[in-house]
Design a protein around this motif. Sequence first.
Motif, short mmCIF file in Angstrom:
data_model
loop_
_atom_site.label_atom_id
_atom_site.label_comp_id
_atom_site.label_asym_id
_atom_site.label_seq_id
_atom_site.Cartn_x
_atom_site.Cartn_y
_atom_site.Cartn_z
N UNK A 106 0.83 -1.21 0.00
CA UNK A 106 0.00 0.00 0.00
C UNK A 106 0.87 1.26 0.00
N UNK A 107 1.91 1.25 0.80
CA UNK A 107 2.82 2.40 0.84
C UNK A 107 3.51 2.59 -0.50
N UNK A 108 3.95 1.51 -1.12
CA UNK A 108 4.58 1.60 -2.44
C UNK A 108 3.61 2.18 -3.45
N UNK A 109 2.36 1.73 -3.44
CA UNK A 109 1.35 2.23 -4.38
C UNK A 109 1.09 3.72 -4.17
N UNK A 110 1.00 4.15 -2.92
CA UNK A 110 0.74 5.56 -2.63
C UNK A 110 1.92 6.42 -3.07
N UNK A 111 3.12 6.00 -2.75
CA UNK A 111 4.31 6.79 -3.12
C UNK A 111 4.44 6.90 -4.64
N UNK A 112 4.25 5.80 -5.34
CA UNK A 112 4.35 5.83 -6.81
C UNK A 112 3.26 6.70 -7.42
N UNK A 113 2.03 6.59 -6.90
CA UNK A 113 0.92 7.39 -7.43
C UNK A 113 1.17 8.88 -7.20
N UNK A 114 1.68 9.24 -6.03
CA UNK A 114 1.98 10.66 -5.76
C UNK A 114 3.08 11.18 -6.68
N UNK A 115 4.11 10.36 -6.92
CA UNK A 115 5.18 10.79 -7.81
C UNK A 115 4.66 10.96 -9.24
N UNK A 147 -5.07 12.32 -18.11
CA UNK A 147 -4.66 13.49 -17.35
C UNK A 147 -3.91 13.05 -16.10
N UNK A 148 -3.42 14.01 -15.34
CA UNK A 148 -2.59 13.68 -14.19
C UNK A 148 -3.33 12.89 -13.11
N UNK A 149 -4.59 13.21 -12.87
CA UNK A 149 -5.35 12.50 -11.85
C UNK A 149 -5.64 11.06 -12.27
N UNK A 150 -5.98 10.87 -13.53
CA UNK A 150 -6.26 9.52 -14.02
C UNK A 150 -5.00 8.65 -13.97
N UNK A 151 -3.86 9.23 -14.32
CA UNK A 151 -2.61 8.48 -14.22
C UNK A 151 -2.35 8.06 -12.78
N UNK A 152 -2.55 8.99 -11.84
CA UNK A 152 -2.28 8.68 -10.43
C UNK A 152 -3.20 7.58 -9.92
N UNK A 153 -4.48 7.65 -10.26
CA UNK A 153 -5.42 6.61 -9.82
C UNK A 153 -5.06 5.27 -10.44
N UNK A 154 -4.74 5.27 -11.71
CA UNK A 154 -4.38 4.02 -12.40
C UNK A 154 -3.14 3.40 -11.78
N UNK A 155 -2.12 4.21 -11.50
CA UNK A 155 -0.89 3.70 -10.91
C UNK A 155 -1.16 3.19 -9.50
N UNK A 156 -2.01 3.88 -8.74
CA UNK A 156 -2.33 3.42 -7.39
C UNK A 156 -3.03 2.07 -7.42
N UNK A 157 -3.97 1.91 -8.33
CA UNK A 157 -4.76 0.67 -8.37
C UNK A 157 -3.99 -0.51 -8.97
N UNK A 158 -3.19 -0.26 -9.99
CA UNK A 158 -2.51 -1.37 -10.68
C UNK A 158 -1.16 -0.89 -11.20
#
Length: 71
Positions: A9-18, A37-48
Motif C-alpha cells: 500500500x505504501x509503495x502504491x501511494x508513493x508511486x501514485x503521488x510521484x 490526465x494527471x489524476x487519471x494516471x495517479x489513480x491508475x498507478x495506485x490501483x494497478x
Amino acid sequence: MSVAYFVGLIISVVLARWVRSDAVEREDRRMKVAPFGHTAWAIAVFLLWIVFLPWYLIARSRTTATPPSPS
C-alpha cells in the motif's frame, strides 16, 4: 493484516503521488502525457502500478511540448 499488505500500500501511494506530481509538472510545461490526465494516471498507478507505471514511463518519454495557442 500482514506487513506485506501495508508495504504494498505504501509503495502504491508513493508511486501514485510521484506520477501525479510529475504529470502536473509536465502539464504546466505544456507537455501532457497522453492518453490520460494527471489524476487519471495517479489513480491508475495506485490501483494497478505493475501495469500502469511502465505505461506511464513509456508515454512520458514520448511527450513533446505543444506550442502555446495564439491569443
